[in-house]
Scaffold this motif. Sequence first.
Motif, PDB file in Angstrom:
ATOM      1  N   ALA A 121      34.399  46.466  10.025  1.00  0.00           N
ATOM      2  CA  ALA A 121      33.855  47.784  10.335  1.00  0.00           C
ATOM      3  C   ALA A 121      34.195  48.299  11.733  1.00  0.00           C
ATOM      4  O   ALA A 121      33.551  49.220  12.206  1.00  0.00           O
ATOM      5  N   VAL A 122      35.194  47.765  12.383  1.00  0.00           N
ATOM      6  CA  VAL A 122      35.539  48.243  13.728  1.00  0.00           C
ATOM      7  C   VAL A 122      36.113  49.651  13.611  1.00  0.00           C
ATOM      8  O   VAL A 122      37.126  49.872  12.958  1.00  0.00           O
ATOM      9  N   ARG A 123      35.457  50.603  14.245  1.00  0.00           N
ATOM     10  CA  ARG A 123      35.887  51.998  14.168  1.00  0.00           C
ATOM     11  C   ARG A 123      36.876  52.364  15.260  1.00  0.00           C
ATOM     12  O   ARG A 123      37.821  53.088  15.019  1.00  0.00           O
ATOM     13  N   ASP A 124      36.645  51.884  16.462  1.00  0.00           N
ATOM     14  CA  ASP A 124      37.529  52.204  17.590  1.00  0.00           C
ATOM     15  C   ASP A 124      38.177  50.904  18.053  1.00  0.00           C
ATOM     16  O   ASP A 124      37.684  50.222  18.946  1.00  0.00           O
ATOM     17  N   TYR A 125      39.284  50.577  17.418  1.00  0.00           N
ATOM     18  CA  TYR A 125      39.960  49.304  17.669  1.00  0.00           C
ATOM     19  C   TYR A 125      40.295  49.111  19.152  1.00  0.00           C
ATOM     20  O   TYR A 125      40.044  48.047  19.706  1.00  0.00           O
ATOM     21  N   GLU A 126      40.852  50.118  19.786  1.00  0.00           N
ATOM     22  CA  GLU A 126      41.283  49.980  21.188  1.00  0.00           C
ATOM     23  C   GLU A 126      40.092  49.723  22.119  1.00  0.00           C
ATOM     24  O   GLU A 126      40.166  48.875  23.008  1.00  0.00           O
ATOM     25  N   ALA A 127      38.988  50.438  21.921  1.00  0.00           N
ATOM     26  CA  ALA A 127      37.801  50.220  22.760  1.00  0.00           C
ATOM     27  C   ALA A 127      37.235  48.822  22.501  1.00  0.00           C
ATOM     28  O   ALA A 127      36.849  48.123  23.445  1.00  0.00           O
ATOM     29  N   PHE A 128      37.190  48.417  21.251  1.00  0.00           N
ATOM     30  CA  PHE A 128      36.694  47.090  20.897  1.00  0.00           C
ATOM     31  C   PHE A 128      37.559  46.012  21.553  1.00  0.00           C
ATOM     32  O   PHE A 128      37.054  45.060  22.149  1.00  0.00           O
ATOM     33  N   ARG A 129      38.871  46.194  21.478  1.00  0.00           N
ATOM     34  CA  ARG A 129      39.795  45.227  22.067  1.00  0.00           C
ATOM     35  C   ARG A 129      39.619  45.150  23.583  1.00  0.00           C
ATOM     36  O   ARG A 129      39.614  44.066  24.149  1.00  0.00           O
ATOM     37  N   ARG A 130      39.466  46.298  24.249  1.00  0.00           N
ATOM     38  CA  ARG A 130      39.250  46.303  25.708  1.00  0.00           C
ATOM     39  C   ARG A 130      37.984  45.522  26.069  1.00  0.00           C
ATOM     40  O   ARG A 130      37.968  44.756  27.032  1.00  0.00           O
TER      41      ARG A 130
END
Length: 153
Positions: A121-130
Amino acid sequence: MGAGDPVASWPTGRLLSVAARLVEHSWQEFLATRGLTHAGLIALHLLREGPRTQRALAHGAKVTDQTMSRTVERLHRAGFVERGVDPVDRRRMVVSLTDEGREVHAEALRAEREEPEVLGAVRDYEAFRRQLVELVTVLGVDRTTSARPDPRG
């Protein structure tokens, strides 16, 4: 997750632990269907920059030479890498990506970002990765350095 959902009340550490286990399981299943393992994917990732010796791969992946040797053998059997003798030092083995290796690596990177069965359910992959990079970087600091105060005073 609503307020009455017991998962919503779990401590953050527990949520991270369960999420990591669930993602690990789905990621292993995804990789296995492509003839890959986590170690194999890391090796392919490191080889994107060009051929490397098995020892350099092991160092980059933070595994033993023996573990990397087995990983390279599996990748070679799958057609994802080629092995050859280092022209500078004939005692060393050099590993390079094949076109099939590049393709399966690119597919894995795409799936990591886009396939719901991989990260859910990760919606904002880049923010999650950061946030993950920051968490791992901060918590991964060598605890013997002065980066953290000594709890004994």
